[in-house]
Design an enzyme around this catalytic site. Sequence first.
Site, PDB file in Angstrom:
ATOM      1  N   HIS A   1      43.530  33.449  40.227  1.00 54.74           N
ATOM      2  CA  HIS A   1      44.566  34.184  40.973  1.00 54.74           C
ATOM      3  C   HIS A   1      45.503  33.177  41.654  1.00 54.74           C
ATOM      4  O   HIS A   1      45.066  32.103  42.071  1.00 54.74           O
ATOM      5  CB  HIS A   1      43.906  35.090  42.017  1.00 54.74           C
ATOM      6  CG  HIS A   1      44.862  36.029  42.651  1.00 54.74           C
ATOM      7  ND1 HIS A   1      45.690  35.650  43.678  1.00 54.74           N
ATOM      8  CD2 HIS A   1      45.171  37.317  42.369  1.00 54.74           C
ATOM      9  CE1 HIS A   1      46.460  36.680  44.010  1.00 54.74           C
ATOM     10  NE2 HIS A   1      46.161  37.703  43.233  1.00 54.74           N
TER      11      HIS A   1
ATOM     12  N   GLU B   1      46.653  33.019  44.511  1.00 55.49           N
ATOM     13  CA  GLU B   1      46.220  32.591  45.859  1.00 55.49           C
ATOM     14  C   GLU B   1      45.149  31.510  45.767  1.00 55.49           C
ATOM     15  O   GLU B   1      45.088  30.615  46.612  1.00 55.49           O
ATOM     16  CB  GLU B   1      45.715  33.812  46.658  1.00 55.49           C
ATOM     17  CG  GLU B   1      46.873  34.689  47.099  1.00 55.49           C
ATOM     18  CD  GLU B   1      46.551  36.172  47.173  1.00 55.49           C
ATOM     19  OE1 GLU B   1      45.362  36.533  47.227  1.00 55.49           O
ATOM     20  OE2 GLU B   1      47.506  36.976  47.154  1.00 55.49           O
TER      21      GLU B   1
ATOM     22  N   ASN C   1      42.228  44.516  43.284  1.00 58.26           N
ATOM     23  CA  ASN C   1      41.852  43.182  43.761  1.00 58.26           C
ATOM     24  C   ASN C   1      41.917  43.265  45.280  1.00 58.26           C
ATOM     25  O   ASN C   1      42.992  43.234  45.851  1.00 58.26           O
ATOM     26  CB  ASN C   1      42.833  42.142  43.212  1.00 58.26           C
ATOM     27  CG  ASN C   1      42.619  40.776  43.834  1.00 58.26           C
ATOM     28  OD1 ASN C   1      41.548  40.480  44.348  1.00 58.26           O
ATOM     29  ND2 ASN C   1      43.651  39.932  43.792  1.00 58.26           N
TER      30      ASN C   1
ATOM     31  N   GLY D   1      52.352  40.839  46.976  1.00 62.24           N
ATOM     32  CA  GLY D   1      52.286  41.154  48.409  1.00 62.24           C
ATOM     33  C   GLY D   1      53.630  41.089  49.117  1.00 62.24           C
ATOM     34  O   GLY D   1      53.698  41.138  50.340  1.00 62.24           O
TER      35      GLY D   1
ATOM     36  N   LYS E   1      40.992  41.243  47.573  1.00 61.22           N
ATOM     37  CA  LYS E   1      41.222  39.997  48.324  1.00 61.22           C
ATOM     38  C   LYS E   1      40.228  39.938  49.497  1.00 61.22           C
ATOM     39  O   LYS E   1      39.094  40.333  49.319  1.00 61.22           O
ATOM     40  CB  LYS E   1      42.685  39.906  48.769  1.00 61.22           C
ATOM     41  CG  LYS E   1      43.635  40.200  47.604  1.00 61.22           C
ATOM     42  CD  LYS E   1      45.057  39.872  47.872  1.00 61.22           C
ATOM     43  CE  LYS E   1      45.882  40.188  46.618  1.00 61.22           C
ATOM     44  NZ  LYS E   1      47.256  39.724  46.723  1.00 61.22           N
TER      45      LYS E   1
ATOM     46  N   GLU F   1      50.965  37.998  36.823  1.00 62.63           N
ATOM     47  CA  GLU F   1      51.344  38.250  38.214  1.00 62.63           C
ATOM     48  C   GLU F   1      52.414  37.254  38.630  1.00 62.63           C
ATOM     49  O   GLU F   1      52.094  36.113  38.981  1.00 62.63           O
ATOM     50  CB  GLU F   1      50.126  38.106  39.127  1.00 62.63           C
ATOM     51  CG  GLU F   1      48.995  39.050  38.770  1.00 62.63           C
ATOM     52  CD  GLU F   1      48.122  39.373  39.974  1.00 62.63           C
ATOM     53  OE1 GLU F   1      47.864  40.559  40.184  1.00 62.63           O
ATOM     54  OE2 GLU F   1      47.729  38.462  40.710  1.00 62.63           O
TER      55      GLU F   1
HETATM   56  P1  PGA Z   1      49.769  43.148  45.478  1.00 62.08           P
HETATM   57  O1  PGA Z   1      48.715  42.057  44.938  1.00 62.08           O
HETATM   58  O2  PGA Z   1      49.558  44.380  44.645  1.00 62.08           O
HETATM   59  O3  PGA Z   1      49.382  43.374  46.914  1.00 62.08           O
HETATM   60  O4  PGA Z   1      51.120  42.565  45.317  1.00 62.08           O
HETATM   61  C1  PGA Z   1      48.464  41.918  43.579  1.00 62.08           C
HETATM   62  C2  PGA Z   1      47.485  40.792  43.352  1.00 62.08           C
HETATM   63  O5  PGA Z   1      47.636  39.751  44.012  1.00 62.08           O
HETATM   64  O6  PGA Z   1      46.573  40.888  42.526  1.00 62.08           O
END
Ligand code: PGA
Length: 269
Positions: free
Chosen positions: A112, A114, A27, A188, A29, A182
Site C-alpha cells: 500500500h 502508505e 482497507n 484519503g 488502515k 491506487e
Molecule cells: P480511501 O483509501 O478510500 O480512504 O481514499 C483507499 C486506500 O488507501 O486503500
Amino acid sequence: MKRFIPSHNKEKHKMNKAKRKAIIAGNWKMNKTPSETTAFVKELAPVVKDAECEVVICVPFVDLQNAVEAAKGTNIHVGAENLHWKESGAYTGEISAAMLCDLGVEYVVIGHSERRQYFAETDETVNLRTLKALEKGLTPIVCVGETLEERETGKTEEVLKRQITVGLKGVEDLTKLVIAYEPVWAIGTGKTATPAMAQEVHAAIRKILADTFGAEVAEKMQILYGGSMKPENADALLAEKDIDGGLIGGAALKADSFVALIESASKAL
Ligand code: PGA
C-alpha cells in the site's frame, strides 16, 4: 440498515466482465478495535449475504481473530494489511504468513502507498511479501499507483511498469493475486480519478500485465480501483470495463457506505 438488493440489470457489462468476479475490499488502515470489529461484521453479514461480488475486509492485525470469528459461515472474507516475508525468527514486531493462515485469514494487502511512503517499502520488499503470501495460499492484493508529481511529469506508466514487473517478479500463477490501482494523490484526499482517467490507467495496467505475463492471464486479472471511492462515484467507476472492484478506505468504515459499494459492484458485474 437498508437491505441488500441484488441487481437484475446486468446485460450492459456482461460481455466485458464475464471472466472476472468483482471484489469490494475494505482497507481499514489503523481504525477499529477488536470489539468494534465484531460489532461491524455482525451488522454487515446479514445485509450482504446475497452479494454477487466478493466481499473482503482487510483489518489491523489485532482485529483479525475477531473478524474471522464473526465472519464464520458468512460470505465475508478477511484479509490482513501486511505480512513479513520471512518464515519466522528474530523480527520483532512482525507477522508471518503462517500466523495469518493459522487464524483463517485469506487475503493480504501488500505494498500500500502508505507502507511505501511511511515504512520504507520498496518494489523489492513488495515482491518478497507477494511471493511468501502466494506460497502460503494467501491472496495478495498488490497495490500500485503513481504520486501526483509522477503523474504531472508524465511518468505514470513508467512507474506502474516498474512496480508491476519488479513487484510481481517470479510469480507463477498471476490469477492467484489481485492488483489494486491506487493513485496516491487520490487516497484519503476526496479527489477521485474520473472514471475515464481510472479506466485509462487500468487498461494500461492490463496491457503491462499482458506484455509481461501473456494476454490470456491479463484478461483474467481482477484490477481494483482505490482512492476516495464512495457510494456517489462507485457506479460510474465500476461501470468501466477494466475496473473490477474497489479497495476502499474511508467509505469501508461505515456499514451503510460499504454496503452501497457492494451493491454497486454487484450491479456492474
Ligand atoms: P480511501 O483509501 O478510500 O480512504 O481514499 C483507499 C486506500 O488507501 O486503500
